[in-house]
Design a protein around this motif. Structure first.
Motif, PDB file in Angstrom:
ATOM      1  N   GLY A   1      41.852  37.800  47.540  1.00 15.22           N
ATOM      2  CA  GLY A   1      43.203  37.892  47.623  1.00 15.22           C
ATOM      3  C   GLY A   1      43.961  37.146  46.634  1.00 15.22           C
ATOM      4  O   GLY A   1      45.270  37.540  46.793  1.00 15.22           O
ATOM      5  N   GLU A   2      43.498  36.771  45.711  1.00 16.66           N
ATOM      6  CA  GLU A   2      44.309  36.217  44.558  1.00 16.66           C
ATOM      7  C   GLU A   2      44.355  37.221  43.384  1.00 16.66           C
ATOM      8  O   GLU A   2      44.930  36.970  42.414  1.00 16.66           O
ATOM      9  N   MET A   3      43.641  38.336  43.592  1.00 21.53           N
ATOM     10  CA  MET A   3      43.841  39.397  42.521  1.00 21.53           C
ATOM     11  C   MET A   3      45.265  39.974  42.324  1.00 21.53           C
ATOM     12  O   MET A   3      45.983  40.353  43.141  1.00 21.53           O
ATOM     13  N   PRO A   4      45.757  39.977  41.103  1.00 20.03           N
ATOM     14  CA  PRO A   4      47.326  40.582  40.825  1.00 20.03           C
ATOM     15  C   PRO A   4      47.040  42.154  41.267  1.00 20.03           C
ATOM     16  O   PRO A   4      46.184  42.785  41.116  1.00 20.03           O
ATOM     17  N   MET A   5      48.426  42.431  41.757  1.00 22.43           N
ATOM     18  CA  MET A   5      48.638  43.592  42.445  1.00 22.43           C
ATOM     19  C   MET A   5      48.272  44.799  40.998  1.00 22.43           C
ATOM     20  O   MET A   5      47.776  45.974  41.504  1.00 22.43           O
ATOM     21  N   MET A   6      48.536  44.735  39.809  1.00 25.50           N
ATOM     22  CA  MET A   6      48.136  45.549  38.932  1.00 25.50           C
ATOM     23  C   MET A   6      46.836  45.736  38.598  1.00 25.50           C
ATOM     24  O   MET A   6      46.313  46.918  38.609  1.00 25.50           O
ATOM     25  N   LEU A   7      46.047  44.791  38.757  1.00 30.13           N
ATOM     26  CA  LEU A   7      44.571  45.009  38.726  1.00 30.13           C
ATOM     27  C   LEU A   7      43.890  45.339  40.146  1.00 30.13           C
ATOM     28  O   LEU A   7      42.949  46.131  40.188  1.00 30.13           O
ATOM     29  N   GLN A   8      44.549  45.452  41.207  1.00 28.97           N
ATOM     30  CA  GLN A   8      44.024  45.986  42.397  1.00 28.97           C
ATOM     31  C   GLN A   8      44.200  47.516  42.427  1.00 28.97           C
ATOM     32  O   GLN A   8      43.245  48.261  42.669  1.00 28.97           O
ATOM     33  N   ALA A   9      45.184  48.105  41.732  1.00 30.55           N
ATOM     34  CA  ALA A   9      44.925  49.528  41.199  1.00 30.55           C
ATOM     35  C   ALA A   9      44.045  49.836  40.494  1.00 30.55           C
ATOM     36  O   ALA A   9      43.114  51.102  40.890  1.00 30.55           O
ATOM     37  N   LYS A  10      43.500  49.231  39.529  1.00 29.11           N
ATOM     38  CA  LYS A  10      42.601  49.438  38.504  1.00 29.11           C
ATOM     39  C   LYS A  10      41.192  49.320  39.329  1.00 29.11           C
ATOM     40  O   LYS A  10      40.355  50.132  39.277  1.00 29.11           O
ATOM     41  N   LEU A  11      40.953  48.307  40.259  1.00 31.43           N
ATOM     42  CA  LEU A  11      39.787  47.886  41.135  1.00 31.43           C
ATOM     43  C   LEU A  11      39.620  49.168  41.963  1.00 31.43           C
ATOM     44  O   LEU A  11      38.545  49.790  42.237  1.00 31.43           O
ATOM     45  N   LEU A  12      40.764  49.472  42.649  1.00 28.38           N
ATOM     46  CA  LEU A  12      40.523  50.709  43.470  1.00 28.38           C
ATOM     47  C   LEU A  12      40.165  51.915  43.213  1.00 28.38           C
ATOM     48  O   LEU A  12      39.178  52.720  43.544  1.00 28.38           O
ATOM     49  N   ARG A  13      40.452  52.454  41.525  1.00 32.25           N
ATOM     50  CA  ARG A  13      40.138  53.450  40.989  1.00 32.25           C
ATOM     51  C   ARG A  13      38.401  53.288  40.753  1.00 32.25           C
ATOM     52  O   ARG A  13      37.837  54.395  40.884  1.00 32.25           O
ATOM     53  N   VAL A  14      38.143  52.220  40.207  1.00 36.14           N
ATOM     54  CA  VAL A  14      36.829  52.130  40.064  1.00 36.14           C
ATOM     55  C   VAL A  14      35.927  52.248  41.187  1.00 36.14           C
ATOM     56  O   VAL A  14      34.884  52.819  41.101  1.00 36.14           O
TER      57      VAL A  14
ATOM     58  N   ASP B   1      44.635  35.083  54.606  1.00 36.42           N
ATOM     59  CA  ASP B   1      44.997  36.187  55.615  1.00 36.42           C
ATOM     60  C   ASP B   1      45.503  37.406  55.005  1.00 36.42           C
ATOM     61  O   ASP B   1      46.636  37.459  54.645  1.00 36.42           O
ATOM     62  N   ILE B   2      44.394  38.121  54.631  1.00 33.87           N
ATOM     63  CA  ILE B   2      44.680  39.498  53.987  1.00 33.87           C
ATOM     64  C   ILE B   2      45.591  40.132  54.690  1.00 33.87           C
ATOM     65  O   ILE B   2      46.523  40.936  53.942  1.00 33.87           O
ATOM     66  N   LYS B   3      45.667  40.513  55.896  1.00 39.55           N
ATOM     67  CA  LYS B   3      46.488  41.334  56.682  1.00 39.55           C
ATOM     68  C   LYS B   3      47.925  40.867  56.564  1.00 39.55           C
ATOM     69  O   LYS B   3      48.989  41.612  56.499  1.00 39.55           O
ATOM     70  N   ARG B   4      48.101  39.501  56.260  1.00 42.35           N
ATOM     71  CA  ARG B   4      49.434  38.880  56.189  1.00 42.35           C
ATOM     72  C   ARG B   4      49.995  39.422  54.711  1.00 42.35           C
ATOM     73  O   ARG B   4      51.177  39.753  54.499  1.00 42.35           O
TER      74      ARG B   4
ATOM     75  N   LYS C   1      51.114  42.848  54.729  1.00 43.15           N
ATOM     76  CA  LYS C   1      52.594  42.934  55.052  1.00 43.15           C
ATOM     77  C   LYS C   1      53.644  42.514  54.333  1.00 43.15           C
ATOM     78  O   LYS C   1      54.817  42.723  54.200  1.00 43.15           O
ATOM     79  N   GLU C   2      53.241  41.674  53.510  1.00 47.13           N
ATOM     80  CA  GLU C   2      54.423  40.958  52.393  1.00 47.13           C
ATOM     81  C   GLU C   2      54.204  41.620  51.010  1.00 47.13           C
ATOM     82  O   GLU C   2      54.863  41.242  50.140  1.00 47.13           O
ATOM     83  N   GLY C   3      53.251  42.702  50.965  1.00 42.53           N
ATOM     84  CA  GLY C   3      53.375  43.574  49.761  1.00 42.53           C
ATOM     85  C   GLY C   3      52.759  42.732  48.554  1.00 42.53           C
ATOM     86  O   GLY C   3      52.864  43.231  47.548  1.00 42.53           O
ATOM     87  N   GLN C   4      51.742  41.839  48.823  1.00 42.55           N
ATOM     88  CA  GLN C   4      50.918  41.123  47.942  1.00 42.55           C
ATOM     89  C   GLN C   4      49.596  41.767  47.728  1.00 42.55           C
ATOM     90  O   GLN C   4      48.931  41.411  46.739  1.00 42.55           O
ATOM     91  N   PHE C   5      49.241  42.462  48.714  1.00 37.35           N
ATOM     92  CA  PHE C   5      47.776  43.167  48.550  1.00 37.35           C
ATOM     93  C   PHE C   5      47.738  44.670  49.289  1.00 37.35           C
ATOM     94  O   PHE C   5      48.493  44.964  50.181  1.00 37.35           O
TER      95      PHE C   5
END
Length: 387
Positions: A238-251, A279-282, A285-289
């Motif tokens: 849950g602490e992963m930055p949004m920019m890296l989340q996109a890269k992780l998703l592609r991997v 709370d990942i679902k939260r 909703k807050e646009g952080q994950f």
């Protein structure tokens, strides 16, 4: 339950033998002195009821000689505060002053038997599930349910998301999934997202090419490459930055990655196990994950219950820690007093297993006597954490 009575007063000794003999669950042995008991008492005895003031050897010295091998209830007609304190510090379960009602003694004996039975059942369960449950010291219905899901997930390559409070053992679960998977002979690599600065996280995960930035004097493999063929555990996802989340998703989707400063796609065969206490679902909703990443990581979710809901595991874990610490530091034999056991079982453990290990290690090291007391645990000073 085998109860030994050590009492020099023949009338008292006979009265206790007759009264306790009325209870079918008790087997009674009697001894006229501490010296007599030391010669004849054996491992079949579960509990000793002893007087303190006896000729030849008093009860306190007798308890010291027993060296923690038996649980003890003290009865005495001449009680003093100093002797009561000394007997408790030596591990005595109860201290009864004569005259007392036989029901009071029976209640004390049964209270001990209940604790003894729970501990025995816990250790029997450990022995019966040790091979299947790997590094897990103890078991409870909640833990068994989580392990059952983990074993099923381990046979596949799907992503697993571990959910639970900090300190419940999420990395141990991740390792368990890895060890029970076809990837067990390949690397298991763990990374804590919250422990790495955001500006370094991308290069740590995906590696970098020579010259990618000022200090990149040589290429470096990231955690994904190091874990190739095995399992990568992403803790605090849950602490992963949004920019890296996109890269992780592609991997995860494409099974390829690109190092920082590179252009070449490298094939990656890694099984992802992630964990969070947030709370990942939260966060979604807050646009952080990213919601799409969450569903990729959450193919099989495993909820790990906090220690306060798995109390069957507390005493067996404590005993294992106690044994490890005394051996590691060459300390004399230690055991938990009755009051210490009660404190361990009633405390809420907001820090879960991580806190339990810390508390027991400190108590074993700092205790001045063989009996670890309630005071040695310092749990009362910790209650503000859980209030």
């Amino acid at each position: 339950m085998h109860v030994a009575i050590v009492e020099d007063d023949i009338n008292m000794r006979k009265s206790l033998e007759i009264a306790l003999g009325e209870y079918e669950e008790f087997k009674i042995s009697t001894y006229k002195s501490a010296l007599d008991a030391l010669k004849k008492i054996d491992s079949s005895v579960d509990l000793i009821v002893t007087d303190i003031n006896m000729p030849g050897m008093d009860g306190i010295e007798f308890i010291k000689k027993l060296d923690g091998q038996y649980d003890i209830i003290v009865i005495t007609g001449n009680a003093t505060l100093s002797r009561a304190i000394e007997s408790v510090r030596l591990g005595v379960k109860d201290f009864l002053t004569k005259p007392f009602e036989i029901e009071t003694l029976v209640e004390a004996i049964k209270r001990h038997d209940k604790i003894r039975t729970k501990v025995k059942e816990s250790f029997e369960k450990i022995d019966s599930t040790k091979e299947e449950n790997g590094d897990f010291i103890a078991s409870s219905p909640e833990l068994e349910q989580a392990l059952t899901i983990a074993r099923k997930a381990a046979k596949t390559d799907v992503s697993v998301l571990l959910l639970g409070e900090s300190g419940v053992g999420k990395e141990l679960f991740a390792n368990y999934v890895h060890k029970n998977s076809p990837r067990a002979k390949n690397p298991f690599v763990a990374i804590n997202m919250a422990a790495i600065p955001e500006n370094l996280l991308e290069s740590e995960l995906f590696g970098y090419e020579k010259g990618a930035f000022t200090d990149a004097i040589a290429e470096k493999k990231g955690y994904f490459e190091v874990a190739n063929g095995g399992t990568l555990f992403l803790d605090e996802i849950g602490e992963m930055p949004m920019m890296l989340q996109a890269k992780l998703l592609r991997v995860i989707q494409e099974r390829v990655m690109v190092r920082v400063g590179g252009t070449k796609e490298l094939p990656i065969d890694v099984r992802i196990v992630s964990a969070t206490n947030a709370d990942i679902k939260r966060s979604i909703k807050e646009g952080q994950f990213r919601e799409d990443l969450y569903y990729r990581l959450n193919t099989i979710p495993i909820e790990i219950a906090p220690l306060r809901q798995r109390k069957e595991e507390i005493l067996p874990i404590c005993e294992v820690i106690l044994e490890r610490v005394t051996k590691k530091y060459g300390l004399q034999k230690r055991y938990f007093s009755g009051e210490a056991i009660e404190s361990l079982m009633t405390y809420r453990w907001p820090g879960n297993i991580r806190e339990l290990i810390s508390v027991v290690e400190r108590a074993v090291i700092l205790s001045d006597t063989e009996a670890i007391s309630k005071e040695d645990l310092f749990l009362e000073s910790r209650n503000w954490f859980s209030s």
